[in-house]
Motif scaffolding. Structure first.
Motif, mmCIF file in Angstrom:
data_model
loop_
_atom_site.group_PDB
_atom_site.id
_atom_site.type_symbol
_atom_site.label_atom_id
_atom_site.label_comp_id
_atom_site.label_asym_id
_atom_site.label_seq_id
_atom_site.Cartn_x
_atom_site.Cartn_y
_atom_site.Cartn_z
ATOM 1 N N GLY A 137 0.802 -1.226 0.000
ATOM 2 C CA GLY A 137 0.000 0.000 0.000
ATOM 3 C C GLY A 137 0.833 1.274 0.000
ATOM 4 O O GLY A 137 2.073 1.249 -0.015
ATOM 5 N N LEU A 138 0.128 2.390 0.030
ATOM 6 C CA LEU A 138 0.788 3.700 -0.019
ATOM 7 C C LEU A 138 1.674 3.955 1.201
ATOM 8 O O LEU A 138 2.647 4.701 1.122
ATOM 9 C CB LEU A 138 -0.266 4.811 -0.096
ATOM 10 C CG LEU A 138 -1.081 4.911 -1.388
ATOM 11 C CD1 LEU A 138 -2.158 5.979 -1.233
ATOM 12 C CD2 LEU A 138 -0.169 5.256 -2.560
ATOM 13 N N GLY A 139 1.327 3.356 2.343
ATOM 14 C CA GLY A 139 2.126 3.558 3.561
ATOM 15 C C GLY A 139 3.549 3.087 3.354
ATOM 16 O O GLY A 139 4.517 3.824 3.591
ATOM 17 N N ALA A 140 3.701 1.838 2.895
ATOM 18 C CA ALA A 140 5.044 1.303 2.658
ATOM 19 C C ALA A 140 5.687 1.958 1.439
ATOM 20 O O ALA A 140 6.907 2.102 1.379
ATOM 21 C CB ALA A 140 4.985 -0.213 2.489
ATOM 22 N N ARG A 141 4.880 2.360 0.466
ATOM 23 C CA ARG A 141 5.456 3.068 -0.689
ATOM 24 C C ARG A 141 6.191 4.316 -0.202
ATOM 25 O O ARG A 141 7.270 4.651 -0.681
ATOM 26 C CB ARG A 141 4.356 3.447 -1.687
ATOM 27 C CG ARG A 141 4.855 4.105 -2.960
ATOM 28 C CD ARG A 141 3.728 4.228 -3.985
ATOM 29 N NE ARG A 141 4.074 5.071 -5.109
ATOM 30 C CZ ARG A 141 4.808 4.680 -6.161
ATOM 31 N NH1 ARG A 141 5.297 3.459 -6.208
ATOM 32 N NH2 ARG A 141 5.076 5.519 -7.136
ATOM 33 N N ASP A 142 5.604 4.996 0.804
ATOM 34 C CA ASP A 142 6.229 6.213 1.322
ATOM 35 C C ASP A 142 7.517 5.907 2.086
ATOM 36 O O ASP A 142 8.520 6.590 1.908
ATOM 37 C CB ASP A 142 5.241 6.974 2.213
ATOM 38 C CG ASP A 142 5.738 8.368 2.521
ATOM 39 O OD1 ASP A 142 6.077 9.095 1.574
ATOM 40 O OD2 ASP A 142 5.808 8.729 3.716
ATOM 41 N N SER A 143 7.519 4.878 2.936
ATOM 42 C CA SER A 143 8.754 4.580 3.685
ATOM 43 C C SER A 143 9.827 4.020 2.755
ATOM 44 O O SER A 143 11.022 4.268 2.966
ATOM 45 C CB SER A 143 8.480 3.643 4.867
ATOM 46 O OG SER A 143 7.802 2.462 4.489
ATOM 47 N N LEU A 144 9.427 3.294 1.718
ATOM 48 C CA LEU A 144 10.412 2.769 0.747
ATOM 49 C C LEU A 144 11.077 3.906 -0.019
ATOM 50 O O LEU A 144 12.305 3.934 -0.175
ATOM 51 C CB LEU A 144 9.718 1.803 -0.229
ATOM 52 C CG LEU A 144 9.333 0.436 0.353
ATOM 53 C CD1 LEU A 144 8.240 -0.224 -0.493
ATOM 54 C CD2 LEU A 144 10.551 -0.482 0.435
ATOM 55 N N ARG A 145 10.278 4.866 -0.481
ATOM 56 C CA ARG A 145 10.877 5.957 -1.280
ATOM 57 C C ARG A 145 11.721 6.863 -0.394
ATOM 58 O O ARG A 145 12.742 7.398 -0.843
ATOM 59 C CB ARG A 145 9.797 6.717 -2.061
ATOM 60 C CG ARG A 145 8.827 7.571 -1.263
ATOM 61 C CD ARG A 145 9.254 8.998 -1.105
ATOM 62 N NE ARG A 145 8.485 9.632 -0.038
ATOM 63 C CZ ARG A 145 8.854 10.779 0.538
ATOM 64 N NH1 ARG A 145 9.944 11.403 0.169
ATOM 65 N NH2 ARG A 145 8.124 11.287 1.497
ATOM 66 N N LEU A 146 11.311 7.004 0.878
ATOM 67 C CA LEU A 146 12.111 7.851 1.776
ATOM 68 C C LEU A 146 13.453 7.182 2.092
ATOM 69 O O LEU A 146 14.491 7.850 2.048
ATOM 70 C CB LEU A 146 11.306 8.148 3.054
ATOM 71 C CG LEU A 146 11.943 9.057 4.090
ATOM 72 C CD1 LEU A 146 12.425 10.374 3.480
ATOM 73 C CD2 LEU A 146 10.958 9.342 5.223
ATOM 74 N N GLU A 147 13.456 5.883 2.368
ATOM 75 C CA GLU A 147 14.725 5.179 2.566
ATOM 76 C C GLU A 147 15.612 5.297 1.328
ATOM 77 O O GLU A 147 16.832 5.327 1.425
ATOM 78 C CB GLU A 147 14.481 3.687 2.845
ATOM 79 C CG GLU A 147 14.295 3.358 4.302
ATOM 80 C CD GLU A 147 14.221 1.852 4.554
ATOM 81 O OE1 GLU A 147 14.203 1.484 5.730
ATOM 82 O OE2 GLU A 147 14.170 1.045 3.598
ATOM 83 N N ALA A 148 14.983 5.340 0.157
ATOM 84 C CA ALA A 148 15.729 5.440 -1.101
ATOM 85 C C ALA A 148 16.153 6.881 -1.391
ATOM 86 O O ALA A 148 16.798 7.142 -2.405
ATOM 87 C CB ALA A 148 14.888 4.898 -2.255
ATOM 88 N N GLY A 149 15.789 7.823 -0.495
ATOM 89 C CA GLY A 149 16.205 9.220 -0.655
ATOM 90 C C GLY A 149 15.464 9.952 -1.752
ATOM 91 O O GLY A 149 15.930 10.984 -2.235
ATOM 92 N N LEU A 150 14.309 9.434 -2.167
ATOM 93 C CA LEU A 150 13.567 10.015 -3.294
ATOM 94 C C LEU A 150 12.530 11.020 -2.799
ATOM 95 O O LEU A 150 11.878 10.814 -1.781
ATOM 96 C CB LEU A 150 12.890 8.897 -4.096
ATOM 97 C CG LEU A 150 13.866 7.881 -4.704
ATOM 98 C CD1 LEU A 150 13.117 6.656 -5.233
ATOM 99 C CD2 LEU A 150 14.685 8.522 -5.816
ATOM 100 N N CYS A 151 12.370 12.105 -3.568
ATOM 101 C CA CYS A 151 11.475 13.195 -3.185
ATOM 102 C C CYS A 151 10.019 12.843 -3.452
ATOM 103 O O CYS A 151 9.694 12.232 -4.470
ATOM 104 C CB CYS A 151 11.789 14.441 -4.010
ATOM 105 S SG CYS A 151 13.390 15.146 -3.664
#
Lengths: 376, 119
Positions: free
Chosen positions: A225-239
């Protein structure tokens, strides 16, 4: 019930037990019964399937029939080398405004005789109007209706997709291809927004659920879901557009200089010629007054968006602000990104955040927080 | 076991009460990633903010359910906040308190009343 739009996978999300939330005008899954932490870790360990059908898919067809004319036209709106983008290749870019800020970020693909763009859901109508005004004389624009967009991400994504579409294996990071699956045309790119290897797959609405079910039937694939999509992109340093970059942030402030190729910079063959070029070119050469940085808070307390940052434990003058923050399941600790003044933006520097009335230390850290795992 | 409208549970243990959040609350919050517990010995009044929790979504405050003194906290949650999601009314307990007026417990919701509240 809300007036939010539904993607063609809405029924499947509900059937899978997703918790649905409104997001950018759509009723979207924020998490499935597995929960955000386990979904995140599953995506890094195996493969995750995301519904990103809310994003905008746009075709730009040159009236001349020559894709170079579409590329030249698009270059008037983005500070990116579109003309030099080879057929079957994709690259990251952003629309800029006259003040040098970022109106949206996007993916641009060259599909031989036309360009294919993927833009953010919340910006797609504004982006389309902006492109119609800027490119309408030379190009025919089409906002794709009737196609869904799935992202399949993680180290097992290649094996999973290749079991349905064998040729997906031959694609490298940022390749795009049109491949057949059961007689239906899939528009596939080897990219994503998690820091993992994987694909984004545009599929006709009528076959989207069948494709999603075929992927989810595989041992390695779980819905995310969107929750993990957000933590994944943040760990990846993506805006995340609207949080970490917006119409007031310039590319240099946002540490996105890498996305502006030499040919569009001062002394390049096609220097400037995009909105806000004066400021953007000057900052590329001389730097900006503030810079986007990564932060690793000491302890376990997350520093979330809006948290104010200070140079030390006592000063009353802020040096910046967190724009995204949370807990990184892979790094097993809190992480944030935000903006600080250029003189404080040195990696390794300790700064302080005001959290519930207390000053808490955080270290400026190189991003990504987790190493990227792309198939170059 | 007794409950509050703030989605806490209380269970008597000798002359103390054990306090945590309900499974329903934990489910609504999502996976917890941070728990900040009060200092042992703190005197609290009903509705004082005693615990800060953060889930994958947001930060929340846990309020003191009644007047009393914090006598023990579940230190294990500091390193493993998801114990609250996994076992909200067991290993996920948050603190123990000595009530100023033990009879205050009688005014809280019983299980049926709490179930009706979240139905």
């Amino acid at each position: 019930m809300s007036g939010d739009k539904q993607t063609s996978l809405h029924g499947l999300h509900v059937e899978l037990g997703a918790k649905m939330v409104p997001f950018a005008g759509y009723d979207m899954p924020v998490q499935y019964p597995m929960g955000v932490l386990k979904e995140h870790l599953h995506c890094r360990a195996a493969a995750g399937l995301f519904d990103v059908s809310h994003m905008g898919q746009v075709l730009i067809r040159p009236k001349s029939g020559d894709v170079a004319d579409a590329a030249r036209a698009l270059e008037t709106l983005v500070p990116v080398d579109v003309l030099g983008l080879g057929e079957g290749r994709q690259r990251y870019g952003f629309f800029t405004n006259e003040a040098g800020g970022i109106e949206d970020d996007l993916m641009i693909a060259n599909r031989g005789d036309h360009l294919f763009l993927v833009v953010n859901a919340a910006c797609k109508d504004a982006d389309f109007a902006h492109m119609q005004a800027g490119l309408g004389a030379d190009c025919d624009l089409e906002m794709i209706e009737g196609r869904s967009l799935l992202a399949l991400q993680g180290p097992a994504a290649e094996g999973a997709l290749a079991s349905l579409v064998p040729a997906a294996t031959d694609m490298k990071f940022m390749d795009v291809a049109v491949l057949d699956w059961n007689g239906c045309e899939l528009w596939i790119s080897r990219s994503g927004y998690t820091g993992e290897d994987g694909y984004e797959i545009s599929v006709p609405d009528g076959q989207a659920e069948e494709l999603a079910r075929a992927l989810l039937a595989l041992e390695a694939v779980e819905p995310i879901g969107l929750g993990a999509r957000d933590s994944l992109r943040l760990e990846a340093g993506l805006c995340l557009y609207g949080n970490d970059i917006d119409s007031d942030t310039s590319p240099t402030e946002a540490a996105l200089n890498w996305a502006i190729q030499k040919v569009r910079r001062t002394d390049g063959a096609r220097a400037g010629g995009f909105p806000g070029a004066d400021r953007i070119l000057a900052e590329l050469a001389g730097g900006a007054a503030r810079k986007r940085v990564g932060l690793r808070p000491e302890g376990r307390a997350p520093m979330r968006g809006g948290t104010i940052l200070f140079a030390d434990e006592t000063s009353t003058t802020p040096i910046g602000e967190v724009t995204s923050g949370g807990f990184g399941p892979t790094i097993q600790g809190p992480m944030s990104m935000g903006y600080v003044t250029a003189e404080n933006a040195t990696i390794g520097n300790t700064i302080y955040a005001e959290l519930r009335g207390k000053r808490m230390a955080a270290t400026l850290t190189k991003m990504p927080f987790t190493p990227a795992n792309f198939k170059r | 076991m007794k409950f509050t409208e703030e989605h806490e549970w209380l269970e008597a243990e000798g002359d103390l009460v054990i306090v945590g959040i309900t499974a329903y609350a934990a489910e609504q919050l999502g996976d917890l990633v941070f728990v900040e517990l009060p200092d042992v010995g703190t005197e609290v009044a009903k509705d004082d903010e005693v615990v800060v929790i953060e889930s994958v979504k947001a930060a929340s405050d846990i309020l003191a359910p009644l007047d009393g003194e914090i006598v023990e906290v579940n230190e294990a949650l500091t390193d493993e906040p998801t114990k609250v999601n996994e076992d909200a009314t067991g290993d996920g307990w948050m603190f123990k308190m000595k009530l100023t007026n033990p009879s205050d417990m009688d005014n809280l919701l019983d299980e049926d009343a709490y179930k009706a509240l979240i139905a």
